[in-house]
Design a protein around this motif. Structure first.
Motif, PDB file in Angstrom:
ATOM      1  N   LEU A  90      -2.191   7.380   3.030  1.00 21.58           N
ATOM      2  CA  LEU A  90      -3.540   7.635   3.436  1.00 21.58           C
ATOM      3  C   LEU A  90      -4.104   8.226   2.521  1.00 21.58           C
ATOM      4  N   ARG A  91      -3.898   9.545   2.442  1.00 20.96           N
ATOM      5  CA  ARG A  91      -4.360  10.292   1.161  1.00 20.96           C
ATOM      6  C   ARG A  91      -4.781  10.315   0.374  1.00 20.96           C
ATOM      7  N   LEU A  94      -7.475   6.922   0.404  1.00 19.75           N
ATOM      8  CA  LEU A  94      -8.936   7.718  -0.296  1.00 19.75           C
ATOM      9  C   LEU A  94      -9.373   8.677  -0.630  1.00 19.75           C
ATOM     10  N   ASN A  97      -9.894   6.279  -3.686  1.00 20.45           N
ATOM     11  CA  ASN A  97     -11.341   5.415  -2.937  1.00 20.45           C
ATOM     12  C   ASN A  97     -12.562   6.098  -2.935  1.00 20.45           C
ATOM     13  N   PRO A  98     -13.343   6.660  -2.753  1.00 17.37           N
ATOM     14  CA  PRO A  98     -13.993   8.259  -1.844  1.00 17.37           C
ATOM     15  C   PRO A  98     -15.172   7.080  -1.239  1.00 17.37           C
ATOM     16  N   VAL A 100     -14.548   4.372   0.160  1.00 17.09           N
ATOM     17  CA  VAL A 100     -14.283   3.346   1.383  1.00 17.09           C
ATOM     18  C   VAL A 100     -15.206   3.558   2.703  1.00 17.09           C
ATOM     19  N   VAL A 103     -10.497   1.616   7.637  1.00 17.48           N
ATOM     20  CA  VAL A 103      -9.173   1.853   7.402  1.00 17.48           C
ATOM     21  C   VAL A 103      -8.744   0.798   7.832  1.00 17.48           C
ATOM     22  N   ILE A 118      -7.855  11.755   7.502  1.00 16.88           N
ATOM     23  CA  ILE A 118      -9.552  11.440   7.406  1.00 16.88           C
ATOM     24  C   ILE A 118     -10.545  12.484   7.835  1.00 16.88           C
ATOM     25  N   MET A 123     -14.247  12.305   6.212  1.00 15.15           N
ATOM     26  CA  MET A 123     -14.602  11.656   5.736  1.00 15.15           C
ATOM     27  C   MET A 123     -15.057  10.948   6.851  1.00 15.15           C
ATOM     28  N   ILE A 127     -16.624   6.565   7.195  1.00 20.50           N
ATOM     29  CA  ILE A 127     -14.687   5.343   7.437  1.00 20.50           C
ATOM     30  C   ILE A 127     -14.887   5.229   9.187  1.00 20.50           C
ATOM     31  N   SER A 129     -12.320   2.954  11.761  1.00 13.64           N
ATOM     32  CA  SER A 129     -10.787   2.816  11.819  1.00 13.64           C
ATOM     33  C   SER A 129     -10.714   2.394  12.719  1.00 13.64           C
TER      34      SER A 129
END
Length: 167
Positions: A90-91, A94, A97-98, A100, A103, A118, A123, A127, A129
């Motif tokens: 995931l890191r 992310l 794709n800053p 996003v 998720v 996250i 972030m 985001i 989740s």
């Protein structure tokens, strides 16, 4: 056909499962809610196994539904239900794709690991989740504001119904 909820093997008198299409519909409903008010809503999807027919069916539904909306799926990855894999993969997604907005995780344990990633990237304010699981830990994370939603799959209910059919 995974979307047919009737016994498909001779001698089997009942099945307890969810249709991939149904999980896709419920998951996409939460994605749409999380994306409300955004012109563009970029989403990362975690799948248990990229070869899992149940997740493939749900993903196919989500992908088709997204094509008609402001939702753009920017990445899909496999976690094998392993929080360590979520943390590692995931890191990278992310960072790549800053922008996003959402998720979607395969289950609550990977979602909770993902939330830490996250938060580590600062972030959490951008985001939302979404987890597939509906566990106590997931529900507590929703109450605490760490998860936007968790969807119940109800394995104990399914097991009880299977046992009743067998008797």
């Amino acid at each position: 056909d995974l979307n047919v909820l009737e016994p498909q093997v001779e001698g089997v008198v009942g099945s307890v499962l969810y249709r991939p299409e149904t999980m896709g519909k419920y998951t996409f409903g939460q994605i749409e809610k999380a994306c409300e008010g955004k012109d563009s809503c970029k989403v990362i999807l975690e799948m248990s196994f990229l070869s899992d027919p149940l997740y493939i069916g749900a993903y196919d539904y989500i992908r088709a539904a997204a094509a008609q909306t402001n939702v753009e799926i920017v990445a899909v990855y496999e976690s094998q239900y392993d929080p360590a894999q979520t943390t590692a993969k995931l890191r990278d997604f992310l960072v790549a794709n800053p922008d996003v907005s959402v998720v979607v995780f395969a289950n609550d344990p990977t979602a909770l690991a993902g939330v830490r990633v996250i938060e580590g990237l600062k972030m959490q304010d951008q985001i939302r989740s979404i987890a597939q699981g509906g566990t106590k830990a997931g529900a507590e994370a929703v109450k605490a504001g760490q998860l936007y939603a968790t969807l119940a799959v109800l394995p104990l209910t399914a097991s009880r119904l299977e046992g009743e059919m067998a008797l």
